[in-house]
Enzyme design. Structure first.
Site, PDB file in Angstrom:
ATOM      1  N   LYS A  22      -3.310  26.566  41.294  1.00  0.00           N
ATOM      2  CA  LYS A  22      -2.962  27.474  40.173  1.00  0.00           C
ATOM      3  C   LYS A  22      -2.780  26.665  38.896  1.00  0.00           C
ATOM      4  O   LYS A  22      -3.319  27.028  37.841  1.00  0.00           O
ATOM      5  CB  LYS A  22      -1.666  28.196  40.511  1.00  0.00           C
ATOM      6  CG  LYS A  22      -0.985  28.876  39.324  1.00  0.00           C
ATOM      7  CD  LYS A  22       0.270  29.631  39.713  1.00  0.00           C
ATOM      8  CE  LYS A  22       1.498  28.778  39.734  1.00  0.00           C
ATOM      9  NZ  LYS A  22       2.157  28.545  38.443  1.00  0.00           N
ATOM     10  N   ASN A  23      -2.061  25.549  38.994  1.00  0.00           N
ATOM     11  CA  ASN A  23      -1.693  24.804  37.779  1.00  0.00           C
ATOM     12  C   ASN A  23      -2.801  23.910  37.251  1.00  0.00           C
ATOM     13  O   ASN A  23      -2.637  23.294  36.206  1.00  0.00           O
ATOM     14  CB  ASN A  23      -0.412  24.006  38.028  1.00  0.00           C
ATOM     15  CG  ASN A  23       0.787  24.925  38.197  1.00  0.00           C
ATOM     16  OD1 ASN A  23       0.683  26.131  37.936  1.00  0.00           O
ATOM     17  ND2 ASN A  23       1.891  24.390  38.652  1.00  0.00           N
ATOM     18  N   ARG A  92       4.701  32.289  30.925  1.00  0.00           N
ATOM     19  CA  ARG A  92       5.080  31.334  29.887  1.00  0.00           C
ATOM     20  C   ARG A  92       4.009  30.288  29.633  1.00  0.00           C
ATOM     21  O   ARG A  92       3.798  29.851  28.523  1.00  0.00           O
ATOM     22  CB  ARG A  92       6.391  30.656  30.276  1.00  0.00           C
ATOM     23  CG  ARG A  92       7.569  31.504  29.929  1.00  0.00           C
ATOM     24  CD  ARG A  92       8.809  31.222  30.692  1.00  0.00           C
ATOM     25  NE  ARG A  92       9.551  32.451  30.766  1.00  0.00           N
ATOM     26  CZ  ARG A  92       9.335  33.373  31.693  1.00  0.00           C
ATOM     27  NH1 ARG A  92       8.459  33.168  32.641  1.00  0.00           N
ATOM     28  NH2 ARG A  92      10.015  34.491  31.698  1.00  0.00           N
ATOM     29  N   CYS A 116      13.211  31.345  31.396  1.00  0.00           N
ATOM     30  CA  CYS A 116      13.057  32.069  32.668  1.00  0.00           C
ATOM     31  C   CYS A 116      14.166  31.585  33.595  1.00  0.00           C
ATOM     32  O   CYS A 116      15.038  30.816  33.200  1.00  0.00           O
ATOM     33  CB  CYS A 116      11.680  31.796  33.274  1.00  0.00           C
ATOM     34  SG  CYS A 116      11.464  30.082  33.761  1.00  0.00           S
ATOM     35  N   ARG A 121      12.580  26.381  28.995  1.00  0.00           N
ATOM     36  CA  ARG A 121      11.120  26.261  28.794  1.00  0.00           C
ATOM     37  C   ARG A 121      10.787  26.035  27.318  1.00  0.00           C
ATOM     38  O   ARG A 121      10.059  26.796  26.681  1.00  0.00           O
ATOM     39  CB  ARG A 121      10.377  27.481  29.335  1.00  0.00           C
ATOM     40  CG  ARG A 121      10.737  27.893  30.736  1.00  0.00           C
ATOM     41  CD  ARG A 121      10.564  26.832  31.797  1.00  0.00           C
ATOM     42  NE  ARG A 121       9.214  26.415  32.042  1.00  0.00           N
ATOM     43  CZ  ARG A 121       8.405  26.988  32.949  1.00  0.00           C
ATOM     44  NH1 ARG A 121       8.831  28.005  33.631  1.00  0.00           N
ATOM     45  NH2 ARG A 121       7.180  26.544  33.131  1.00  0.00           N
ATOM     46  N   ILE A 123       9.183  24.540  23.808  1.00  0.00           N
ATOM     47  CA  ILE A 123       7.793  24.183  23.490  1.00  0.00           C
ATOM     48  C   ILE A 123       7.718  23.264  22.274  1.00  0.00           C
ATOM     49  O   ILE A 123       6.663  23.129  21.641  1.00  0.00           O
ATOM     50  CB  ILE A 123       6.947  25.457  23.235  1.00  0.00           C
ATOM     51  CG1 ILE A 123       7.504  26.271  22.066  1.00  0.00           C
ATOM     52  CG2 ILE A 123       6.830  26.294  24.497  1.00  0.00           C
ATOM     53  CD1 ILE A 123       6.550  27.332  21.572  1.00  0.00           C
ATOM     54  N   ASP A 124       8.817  22.604  21.932  1.00  0.00           N
ATOM     55  CA  ASP A 124       8.821  21.735  20.741  1.00  0.00           C
ATOM     56  C   ASP A 124       7.771  20.620  20.824  1.00  0.00           C
ATOM     57  O   ASP A 124       7.128  20.290  19.819  1.00  0.00           O
ATOM     58  CB  ASP A 124      10.220  21.145  20.531  1.00  0.00           C
ATOM     59  CG  ASP A 124      10.720  20.419  21.776  1.00  0.00           C
ATOM     60  OD1 ASP A 124      10.540  20.949  22.881  1.00  0.00           O
ATOM     61  OD2 ASP A 124      11.260  19.298  21.655  1.00  0.00           O
ATOM     62  N   LEU A 125       7.548  20.086  22.009  1.00  0.00           N
ATOM     63  CA  LEU A 125       6.568  18.983  22.137  1.00  0.00           C
ATOM     64  C   LEU A 125       5.136  19.499  21.909  1.00  0.00           C
ATOM     65  O   LEU A 125       4.290  18.809  21.333  1.00  0.00           O
ATOM     66  CB  LEU A 125       6.691  18.328  23.511  1.00  0.00           C
ATOM     67  CG  LEU A 125       8.060  17.694  23.808  1.00  0.00           C
ATOM     68  CD1 LEU A 125       8.105  17.167  25.236  1.00  0.00           C
ATOM     69  CD2 LEU A 125       8.375  16.598  22.806  1.00  0.00           C
ATOM     70  N   ASP A 305       8.549  21.152  41.834  1.00  0.00           N
ATOM     71  CA  ASP A 305       8.003  22.370  42.441  1.00  0.00           C
ATOM     72  C   ASP A 305       8.131  22.390  43.958  1.00  0.00           C
ATOM     73  O   ASP A 305       7.838  23.411  44.581  1.00  0.00           O
ATOM     74  CB  ASP A 305       6.528  22.553  42.063  1.00  0.00           C
ATOM     75  CG  ASP A 305       6.374  22.891  40.595  1.00  0.00           C
ATOM     76  OD1 ASP A 305       5.235  22.863  40.104  1.00  0.00           O
ATOM     77  OD2 ASP A 305       7.395  23.159  39.935  1.00  0.00           O
ATOM     78  N   ILE A 327      14.299  17.991  36.204  1.00  0.00           N
ATOM     79  CA  ILE A 327      13.261  18.532  35.318  1.00  0.00           C
ATOM     80  C   ILE A 327      13.700  19.851  34.691  1.00  0.00           C
ATOM     81  O   ILE A 327      13.591  20.041  33.475  1.00  0.00           O
ATOM     82  CB  ILE A 327      11.930  18.735  36.093  1.00  0.00           C
ATOM     83  CG1 ILE A 327      11.480  17.441  36.745  1.00  0.00           C
ATOM     84  CG2 ILE A 327      10.863  19.326  35.170  1.00  0.00           C
ATOM     85  CD1 ILE A 327      11.046  16.357  35.777  1.00  0.00           C
ATOM     86  N   ARG A 397       2.935  35.187  42.381  1.00  0.00           N
ATOM     87  CA  ARG A 397       2.402  34.467  41.211  1.00  0.00           C
ATOM     88  C   ARG A 397       1.683  33.191  41.635  1.00  0.00           C
ATOM     89  O   ARG A 397       0.778  32.721  40.950  1.00  0.00           O
ATOM     90  CB  ARG A 397       3.537  34.107  40.249  1.00  0.00           C
ATOM     91  CG  ARG A 397       4.119  35.268  39.458  1.00  0.00           C
ATOM     92  CD  ARG A 397       5.128  34.780  38.451  1.00  0.00           C
ATOM     93  NE  ARG A 397       4.568  33.664  37.705  1.00  0.00           N
ATOM     94  CZ  ARG A 397       5.282  32.619  37.294  1.00  0.00           C
ATOM     95  NH1 ARG A 397       6.574  32.554  37.559  1.00  0.00           N
ATOM     96  NH2 ARG A 397       4.725  31.638  36.618  1.00  0.00           N
TER      97      ARG A 397
END
Ligand code: EPZ
Length: 422
Positions: A22-23, A92, A116, A121, A123-125, A305, A327, A397
């Site tokens: 998936k990823n 996301r 979530c 989560r 997103i600044d980077l 994960d 993480i 998902r």
């Protein structure tokens, strides 16, 4: 909402072929926007997250078909770079559409993905990386407007090896003018798969899998046909389920090198693991041994994960284990549900102290996120008695028909869909 009903206590046994990752598939689908024409991607799993990504691409004007594990994506008709908020909120990680949309259209409008169950989560980077390439970014509430007449190569250092930020920057830089270097880049196998896909389209990228990735921008890219790597997290989930039920399972279509940190942990727990090419055999007939200390960290260290899944095995181990999550700040929510099944776990900050118990007992539990849900299924398989797992849309998902996959390995598991009361 669907639920899973599991009759525990039966060792898993048999052979299973692992689905596509998936990823890896998600960023590769997004990257397809960088080329005009028809891209074909094989080994794409049938998952809710994939459906969301294909719906976003259709909303942008692409034609997308997904059947028999193959996606055929025609980006010729893509006509907008504005991603609807409703679709962004469903997944996301759609934030990594920013890079390809910016490179293709020179502007894009997306929305803050929002937090979530597992964490904020941020997103600044992602945004800092795109700015370094010359993008102007305006944030109006949760709407993000991004413009760049021309993207230019830059030296970008990530303060954290973010998977998504690394992918976003790679995709934007592929069509930028000049050379981009990403230092402290994420090293996950999915990043390497994205590099292979982009280079198959004519990009000039090197270094994925190491902490330094170099991208020499090109004028244009060409559609291609590509096969996605196997899903290492699904494979790892099955391996833990085999160990937790004291079963014997053969996994086919794996890349064992992507699972070396899990294999190391399982062997320390006394699980028999045999690797032969793309086959991994997992066997365990005895109670697992406690593992003194496991810390989740970016690849190639132990993956976040697989943290919740391994925790289930450790709840049944002989002794005390410590599992530290570094993480995501919210990724220990499955502890409460496991405790309701009889597990003995104490959480202090982001570390779980797990004292093994002789057995778990079936209960009605709730999935709070994708991997926590998978962990509760493993707990149900290992427990004595009946377990009902609710909110299993989280699990859908990332796992293709999980009940079918596990039934093929002898699990007593079925899905119940409540009859809509009309
Ligand atoms: C990817 O998420 C995966 N998702 C996640 O898998 C996985 O858990 C994660 O990488 C870590 O391996 C996909 O690939 C679709 P990150 P991503 O950016 O890219 C912080 C699953 O179960 N961060 O490496 O979102 C962030 O808050 C999912 O399949 C920033 O601070 O992960 C988090 O604490 C869950 N600023 C940490 O980094 C940023 O700009 C890891 O995030 C970006 C991230």
């Amino acid at each position: 909402m669907d639920k899973l009903v599991i009759e525990g206590g039966k060792p898993l046994s048999g052979t299973i072929v692992i689905q596509g990752a998936k990823n890896a598939a998600l960023p590769i689908l997004a990257a397809s926007l960088l080329a005009d024409g028809t891209t074909t991607i094989d080994h794409v799993p049938d998952l809710l997250d994939i459906d969301v990504m294909l719906n976003i691409l259709r909303e942008l004007g692409c034609r997308a078909e997904h059947s028999g594990g193959t996606v055929v994506l025609d980006t010729e008709t893509a006509h907008t770079s504005h991603v609807p908020e409703s679709l962004m909120r469903q997944m996301r990680s759609s934030i990594f559409l920013m890079g390809p949309l910016l490179a293709r259209f020179g502007e894009t409008q997306v929305y803050q993905p929002g937090g979530c169950a597992i964490g904020e989560r941020k997103i600044d980077l992602h945004l800092e990386g795109l700015k370094a390439l010359g993008a102007e970014i305006e944030e109006l509430g949760n709407r993000i407007i991004c413009r760049a007449d021309k993207l230019r190569g830059a030296d970008i250092h990530l303060t954290f090896p973010s998977v998504g930020a690394t992918e976003n920057i790679m995709m934007a830089a592929a069509l930028a003018e000049g050379r981009t270097t990403i230092t402290n880049a994420a090293r996950e196998p999915e990043i390497q798969d994205l590099q292979r896909f982009l280079n198959a389209m004519g990009a000039k990228i090197m270094g994925a899998g190491t902490d330094t990735i170099t991208i020499d921008g090109v004028q244009s890219l060409t559609p291609c046909r590509y096969k996605v790597i196997p899903d290492r997290i699904v494979a790892g989930t099955i391996m833990v389920a085999a160990a937790a039920t004291r079963g014997h399972v053969t996994l086919q279509n794996t890349q064992p090198a992507h699972l070396s940190s899990l294999i190391h942990v399982l062997r320390r727990a006394g699980v028999q693991i045999v690797v032969d090419g793309d086959i991994i055999k997992v066997g365990s007939a005895t109670r697992p041994k406690a593992v003194e200390r496991i810390v989740t960290s970016p690849y190639p260290a132990f993956p976040t994960d697989l943290q919740s899944q391994v925790m289930v095995l450790l709840t049944l181990a002989d002794g005390v284990s410590v599992l530290k999550e570094t993480i995501f700040e919210g990724r220990l929510k499955h502890v409460d549900e496991l405790s309701r099944m009889g597990a003995d776990i104490r959480v202090d900050m982001n570390a779980a102290f797990i004292r093994g118990v002789p057995r778990l007992y079936g209960a009605t539990v709730e999935a709070t996120d994708l991997r926590a849900g998978a962990a509760l299924v493993i707990a149900g398989l290992a427990a004595q008695g009946k377990t009902v797992v609710e909110q299993i849309h989280h699990i859908d998902r990332g796992y293709e028909k999980i009940e079918t996959m596990l039934s093929r390995l002898g699990a007593r598991i079925s899905r119940y869909s409540p009859v809509p009361n009309n």
